[in-house]
Enzyme design. Structure first.
Site, mmCIF file in Angstrom:
data_model
loop_
_atom_site.group_PDB
_atom_site.id
_atom_site.type_symbol
_atom_site.label_atom_id
_atom_site.label_comp_id
_atom_site.label_asym_id
_atom_site.label_seq_id
_atom_site.Cartn_x
_atom_site.Cartn_y
_atom_site.Cartn_z
ATOM 1 N N GLY A 1 0.777 -1.227 0.000
ATOM 2 C CA GLY A 1 0.000 0.000 0.000
ATOM 3 C C GLY A 1 0.808 1.276 0.000
ATOM 4 N N TYR B 1 -10.156 2.036 15.873
ATOM 5 C CA TYR B 1 -9.284 2.471 14.770
ATOM 6 C C TYR B 1 -9.366 3.985 14.588
ATOM 7 C CZ TYR B 1 -7.618 3.293 10.029
ATOM 8 O OH TYR B 1 -6.948 3.786 8.943
#
Length: 330
Positions: free
Chosen positions: A77, A217
């Protein structure tokens, strides 16, 4: 009972406040409201224009910061693309990630594409405190000019807090909060001594509001935002720069739970396009969404009251969860 607006109006006009003063206050509020909400787009425009008006600022990364860059979460990524982009600018690259075979593969790829050196350190940031002595030992003699704190852990898919395992919750805390804190602490003394350096911390658009079904998160990304902005102030007198990068959705493996996100669009760029744009802002912008359409998204979101953003994110994550379950039945 008179409305709040009527009360304010009565106070203003009964006190004979000059209209020009009211207009100045309104203009001041509008200017800063616009700047705060669309800061990233403004900073990207500034990044494009800076070389034309300040040619001396157009130095290479090696000259400005040093020979080596450290990237965490470097095998996939955004982290992998940061490694390639910084190598393209002539920096030697230290890759830090969990899987040694992937690290070797990415290191070979970078060295075959660019005339730079690479080094890798295989550690699992989810293990917490125990890994940092190894990182210190491996990199103690190296002149680190750039640190990209990219490593992060997301939920496997959006879900209720009590459905998330304790093991995953500790991984999110150790990786998203622990890594950015301890990695910065390792390299700050060297950067202070050299009177140069750059720390890049990758946050997320989920910092913009409370985000149900991604509760831990999203909260960890709020930590990264506040940590980064405070650290920037601490280090500015030492000529050490700290940049906050806040991406919205990007086509990366982290978002595999959603078929709609992974289709991509003008609002969801591929990882190469996103990272190329984000690296372009390095040294030119202290706070950015990294990509022009992300800056517009973030700015428009901030125009909406927080409770509405929270409700929208809840509905959106419910949809993503349904997409994930649909994939499991295929």
């Amino acid at each position: 009972m008179e409305s709040l607006f009527q009360m304010i109006t009565n106070v203003v006009f009964n006190a004979n406040v000059p209209l020009y003063l009211i207009a100045l206050i309104g203009a001041w509020a509008l200017i800063w409201w616009t700047y705060d909400n669309f800061k990233s787009v403004i900073q990207i425009i500034k990044s494009i224009l800076t070389p034309y008006f300040q040619p001396n600022e157009n130095k290479g990364f090696v000259e400005k910061y040093g020979k080596w860059a450290v990237i965490t979460g470097a095998t996939d990524g955004i982290g992998k693309q940061y490694s390639k982009e910084l190598a393209k600018h002539g920096m030697n690259i230290v890759l830090i990630s969990r899987t040694e075979s992937k690290l070797i593969e990415v290191a070979k790829e970078i060295e075959s594409m660019y005339s730079v050196k690479t080094k890798y350190v295989a550690v699992d940031f989810g293990n917490g405190k125990e890994i940092y002595e190894k990182i210190k030992e491996e990199l103690k003699s190296m002149d680190i000019g750039v640190l990209v704190n990219n490593v992060g852990r997301m939920y496997d898919f959006p879900d209720d807090l009590d459905h998330i395992s304790e093991e995953l919750l500790w991984q999110i805390i150790n990786i998203n909060i622990g890594a950015v804190t301890m990695m910065s602490r390792i390299f700050i003394p060297q950067m202070k001594a050299n009177q140069r350096g750059m720390i890049v911390n990758i946050s997320s658009g989920s910092e913009c509001q409370p985000t149900p079904l991604m509760t831990v998160y999203a909260s960890s990304k709020v930590y990264i935002r506040n940590f980064t902005l405070a650290l920037r102030k601490e280090l500015e007198e030492h000529n050490v720069q700290v940049q906050l990068v806040t991406p919205m959705f990007v086509q990366t493996k982290m978002n595999n739970y959603s078929t709609s996100v992974m289709k991509g669009s003008i609002l969801v760029p591929d990882v190469e396009s996103y990272t190329r744009s984000a690296v372009f802002t390095l040294g030119k912008s202290s706070q950015t969404n990294g990509y022009w359409s992300h800056g517009l998204q973030y700015g428009c979101m901030k125009l909406v009251p927080e409770f509405i953003r929270t409700c929208v994110s809840f509905r959106m994550n419910k949809k993503f969860r349904d997409e994930y379950y649909a994939q499991q039945t295929i």
